[in-house]
Motif scaffolding. Sequence first.
Motif, PDB file in Angstrom:
ATOM      1  N   SER A 248       6.278 -94.996  24.328  1.00  0.00           N
ATOM      2  CA  SER A 248       5.017 -94.662  23.861  1.00  0.00           C
ATOM      3  C   SER A 248       4.561 -95.790  22.744  1.00  0.00           C
ATOM      4  O   SER A 248       3.322 -96.170  22.728  1.00  0.00           O
ATOM      5  CB  SER A 248       4.695 -93.240  23.354  1.00  0.00           C
ATOM      6  OG  SER A 248       4.893 -92.364  24.491  1.00  0.00           O
TER       7      SER A 248
ATOM      8  N   LEU B   9       2.361 -90.980  31.566  1.00  0.00           N
ATOM      9  CA  LEU B   9       2.049 -89.613  30.996  1.00  0.00           C
ATOM     10  C   LEU B   9       2.105 -88.714  32.027  1.00  0.00           C
ATOM     11  O   LEU B   9       1.537 -88.624  33.147  1.00  0.00           O
ATOM     12  CB  LEU B   9       0.549 -89.831  30.279  1.00  0.00           C
ATOM     13  CG  LEU B   9       0.150 -88.682  29.815  1.00  0.00           C
ATOM     14  CD1 LEU B   9       0.839 -88.291  28.350  1.00  0.00           C
ATOM     15  CD2 LEU B   9      -1.266 -88.710  29.230  1.00  0.00           C
TER      16      LEU B   9
ATOM     17  N   TRP C 186       5.603 -97.031  31.854  1.00  0.00           N
ATOM     18  CA  TRP C 186       5.721 -95.606  30.926  1.00  0.00           C
ATOM     19  C   TRP C 186       4.501 -95.069  31.805  1.00  0.00           C
ATOM     20  O   TRP C 186       3.507 -95.482  32.375  1.00  0.00           O
ATOM     21  CB  TRP C 186       4.948 -95.973  29.599  1.00  0.00           C
ATOM     22  CG  TRP C 186       4.640 -94.787  29.001  1.00  0.00           C
ATOM     23  CD1 TRP C 186       5.684 -94.185  27.941  1.00  0.00           C
ATOM     24  CD2 TRP C 186       3.532 -94.014  28.823  1.00  0.00           C
ATOM     25  NE1 TRP C 186       5.121 -92.968  27.481  1.00  0.00           N
ATOM     26  CE2 TRP C 186       3.748 -92.996  28.045  1.00  0.00           C
ATOM     27  CE3 TRP C 186       2.491 -94.125  29.343  1.00  0.00           C
ATOM     28  CZ2 TRP C 186       2.745 -92.045  27.567  1.00  0.00           C
ATOM     29  CZ3 TRP C 186       1.438 -93.341  29.075  1.00  0.00           C
ATOM     30  CH2 TRP C 186       1.616 -92.005  28.474  1.00  0.00           C
TER      31      TRP C 186
ATOM     32  N   ASP D  43       1.388 -89.476  23.836  1.00  0.00           N
ATOM     33  CA  ASP D  43       0.254 -90.551  24.693  1.00  0.00           C
ATOM     34  C   ASP D  43       0.139 -91.743  23.467  1.00  0.00           C
ATOM     35  O   ASP D  43       0.059 -91.312  22.426  1.00  0.00           O
ATOM     36  CB  ASP D  43      -1.208 -89.806  24.706  1.00  0.00           C
ATOM     37  CG  ASP D  43      -2.063 -90.775  25.089  1.00  0.00           C
ATOM     38  OD1 ASP D  43      -1.691 -91.738  25.875  1.00  0.00           O
ATOM     39  OD2 ASP D  43      -3.360 -90.313  25.167  1.00  0.00           O
ATOM     40  N   PRO D  44       0.308 -92.613  23.947  1.00  0.00           N
ATOM     41  CA  PRO D  44       0.168 -94.108  23.332  1.00  0.00           C
ATOM     42  C   PRO D  44      -1.349 -93.898  22.299  1.00  0.00           C
ATOM     43  O   PRO D  44      -1.354 -94.304  21.355  1.00  0.00           O
ATOM     44  CB  PRO D  44       0.311 -95.072  23.981  1.00  0.00           C
ATOM     45  CG  PRO D  44       1.057 -94.644  25.396  1.00  0.00           C
ATOM     46  CD  PRO D  44       0.623 -93.374  25.420  1.00  0.00           C
TER      47      PRO D  44
ATOM     48  N   CYS E 181       1.773 -98.385  22.637  1.00  0.00           N
ATOM     49  CA  CYS E 181       0.659 -98.320  21.591  1.00  0.00           C
ATOM     50  C   CYS E 181       0.381 -99.623  20.815  1.00  0.00           C
ATOM     51  O   CYS E 181      -0.520-100.080  20.447  1.00  0.00           O
ATOM     52  CB  CYS E 181       1.163 -97.291  20.539  1.00  0.00           C
ATOM     53  SG  CYS E 181       0.070 -97.224  19.174  1.00  0.00           S
TER      54      CYS E 181
END
Length: 98
Positions: free
Chosen positions: A7, A68, A66, A77-78, A11
């Motif tokens: 994450s 979710l 990645w 969640d990023p 991000c």
Amino acid sequence: MPTELTSREVCQRLRDAALGVCALRVMDVRVDRVAVDIEGWRLQLDFDGQRLHHCADCLCPEGREWTLDIRQRFGTDPVSLLSTWELAQIERLLRQRE
């Protein structure tokens, strides 16, 4: 075998776009999803035209992914790792390019 993206890695790519370090390009817009490219990183974002809710998945150029998993509430969640200012910048970029 490539490892999964974290994450924090996803991000960071969003942060880079918010800061203008990396270009964010909108690739496809649907009712509740926006596909974006941030210098080779492909992200599917849940965006309703005003608010960015979460990142559904991400694929980096090296093939690492990645995703979710909302059903299991596994992982972070990023988008939730972004600062308020960074989130506002990403939302502004998404609205500009729809």
